[in-house]
Design a protein around this motif. Structure first.
Motif, PDB file in Angstrom:
ATOM      1  N   ALA A   1       0.841  -1.199   0.000  1.00 50.04           N
ATOM      2  CA  ALA A   1       0.000   0.000   0.000  1.00 50.04           C
ATOM      3  C   ALA A   1       0.879   1.253   0.000  1.00 50.04           C
ATOM      4  CB  ALA A   1      -0.932  -0.017   1.203  1.00 50.04           C
ATOM      5  N   GLY A   2       2.023   1.184   0.652  1.00 47.55           N
ATOM      6  CA  GLY A   2       2.933   2.323   0.714  1.00 47.55           C
ATOM      7  C   GLY A   2       3.617   2.657  -0.602  1.00 47.55           C
ATOM      8  N   ARG A   3       3.575   1.728  -1.546  1.00 49.06           N
ATOM      9  CA  ARG A   3       4.174   1.975  -2.869  1.00 49.06           C
ATOM     10  C   ARG A   3       3.103   2.140  -3.941  1.00 49.06           C
ATOM     11  NH1 ARG A   3       7.810  -2.136  -0.997  1.00 49.06           N
ATOM     12  NH2 ARG A   3       6.853  -3.629  -2.420  1.00 49.06           N
ATOM     13  N   THR A   4       1.913   2.558  -3.508  1.00 55.65           N
ATOM     14  CA  THR A   4       0.772   2.757  -4.410  1.00 55.65           C
ATOM     15  C   THR A   4       0.285   4.188  -4.252  1.00 55.65           C
ATOM     16  OG1 THR A   4       0.166   0.445  -4.085  1.00 55.65           O
ATOM     17  CG2 THR A   4      -1.501   1.880  -5.052  1.00 55.65           C
ATOM     18  N   ARG A   5       0.246   4.931  -5.359  1.00 54.10           N
ATOM     19  CA  ARG A   5      -0.161   6.345  -5.296  1.00 54.10           C
ATOM     20  C   ARG A   5      -1.170   6.671  -6.382  1.00 54.10           C
ATOM     21  NH1 ARG A   5       1.556   5.900  -1.144  1.00 54.10           N
ATOM     22  NH2 ARG A   5       3.372   6.798  -0.142  1.00 54.10           N
ATOM     23  N   CYS A   6      -2.198   7.389  -5.989  1.00 50.86           N
ATOM     24  CA  CYS A   6      -3.291   7.801  -6.868  1.00 50.86           C
ATOM     25  C   CYS A   6      -3.222   9.309  -7.077  1.00 50.86           C
ATOM     26  CB  CYS A   6      -4.617   7.413  -6.195  1.00 50.86           C
ATOM     27  SG  CYS A   6      -6.066   7.742  -7.167  1.00 50.86           S
TER      28      CYS A   6
ATOM     29  N   ARG B   1      -8.595   3.644 -12.984  1.00 48.39           N
ATOM     30  CA  ARG B   1      -8.691   5.063 -13.363  1.00 48.39           C
ATOM     31  C   ARG B   1      -9.761   5.805 -12.567  1.00 48.39           C
ATOM     32  NH1 ARG B   1      -7.312   2.780 -18.747  1.00 48.39           N
ATOM     33  NH2 ARG B   1      -5.219   3.606 -19.119  1.00 48.39           N
ATOM     34  N   ASN B   2     -10.723   5.085 -12.052  1.00 43.36           N
ATOM     35  CA  ASN B   2     -11.794   5.715 -11.283  1.00 43.36           C
ATOM     36  C   ASN B   2     -11.519   5.781  -9.788  1.00 43.36           C
ATOM     37  OD1 ASN B   2     -13.585   6.412 -13.389  1.00 43.36           O
ATOM     38  ND2 ASN B   2     -14.094   4.249 -13.616  1.00 43.36           N
ATOM     39  N   CYS B   3     -10.376   5.306  -9.349  1.00 47.03           N
ATOM     40  CA  CYS B   3     -10.030   5.344  -7.927  1.00 47.03           C
ATOM     41  C   CYS B   3      -9.777   6.778  -7.489  1.00 47.03           C
ATOM     42  CB  CYS B   3      -8.785   4.500  -7.650  1.00 47.03           C
ATOM     43  SG  CYS B   3      -9.081   2.735  -7.845  1.00 47.03           S
ATOM     44  N   SER B   4     -10.137   7.067  -6.244  1.00 45.29           N
ATOM     45  CA  SER B   4      -9.953   8.429  -5.737  1.00 45.29           C
ATOM     46  C   SER B   4      -8.971   8.502  -4.571  1.00 45.29           C
ATOM     47  CB  SER B   4     -11.306   9.012  -5.324  1.00 45.29           C
ATOM     48  OG  SER B   4     -11.896   8.196  -4.339  1.00 45.29           O
ATOM     49  N   SER B   5      -8.372   7.374  -4.181  1.00 40.35           N
ATOM     50  CA  SER B   5      -7.406   7.401  -3.078  1.00 40.35           C
ATOM     51  C   SER B   5      -6.350   6.317  -3.281  1.00 40.35           C
ATOM     52  CB  SER B   5      -8.115   7.170  -1.736  1.00 40.35           C
ATOM     53  OG  SER B   5      -8.559   5.818  -1.645  1.00 40.35           O
TER      54      SER B   5
END
Length: 158
Positions: free
Chosen positions: A9-14, A136-140
């Protein structure tokens, strides 16, 4: 391949801002090495590796997706970082479409077979247009991680 073994999760950015391929690769390098002691030199090495690989040919798969990848002596196990850009960028993809989903793969220097197996599985996973639409629709960051790993209503990361 279980994606949760590679991606945290720490290497995932939106919603990442990057105005060029170079800036996107810099961001991915930072994410890949953020939790590694002496990360700054390792980060530079990873950035150089990703850049050299891109010079060989774009890792843009098409349909807005890229899979930059390289090897490193600074790690003992494979890892990945995922970003969804706030605005797509030119990535020299074969279909000439701008890229907004980038999953970078970093493998230990000696992991040739594993490297190829993981890349093939990731390329197959990103052929799923429904998955790409959900990403693409993710907001966080948390939602992006849940979608890519299949934790929210699918099995993307299996």
């Amino acid at each position: 391949m279980e994606l949760t073994r590679l991606l945290s999760a720490g290497r995932t950015r939106c919603g990442v801002t990057a105005t060029s391929k170079k800036r996107a690769l810099e961001r991915l390098s930072e994410q890949l090495m953020a939790d590694v002691p002496a990360g700054s030199e390792a980060t530079r090495n990873i950035f150089e590796g990703l850049t050299v690989r891109e010079r060989l040919g774009s890792t843009g798969l098409g349909r807005g997706v890229a899979l930059p990848h390289t090897r490193s002596p600074d790690i003992e196990s494979s890892r990945a970082a995922l970003i969804r850009l706030s605005t797509p960028i030119n990535f020299d993809a074969a279909d000439r479409q701008p890229v907004d989903l980038l999953l970078a793969l970093l493998v230990p220097e000696h992991s040739n077979d594993e490297h190829l197996r993981i890349l093939a599985r990731l390329a197959e996973m990103f052929r799923d247009e429904a998955l790409c639409d959900r990403l693409r629709n993710c907001s966080s960051d948390a939602e992006l991680y849940a979608v890519i790993t299949g934790e929210n209503n699918g099995n993307a990361g299996e």
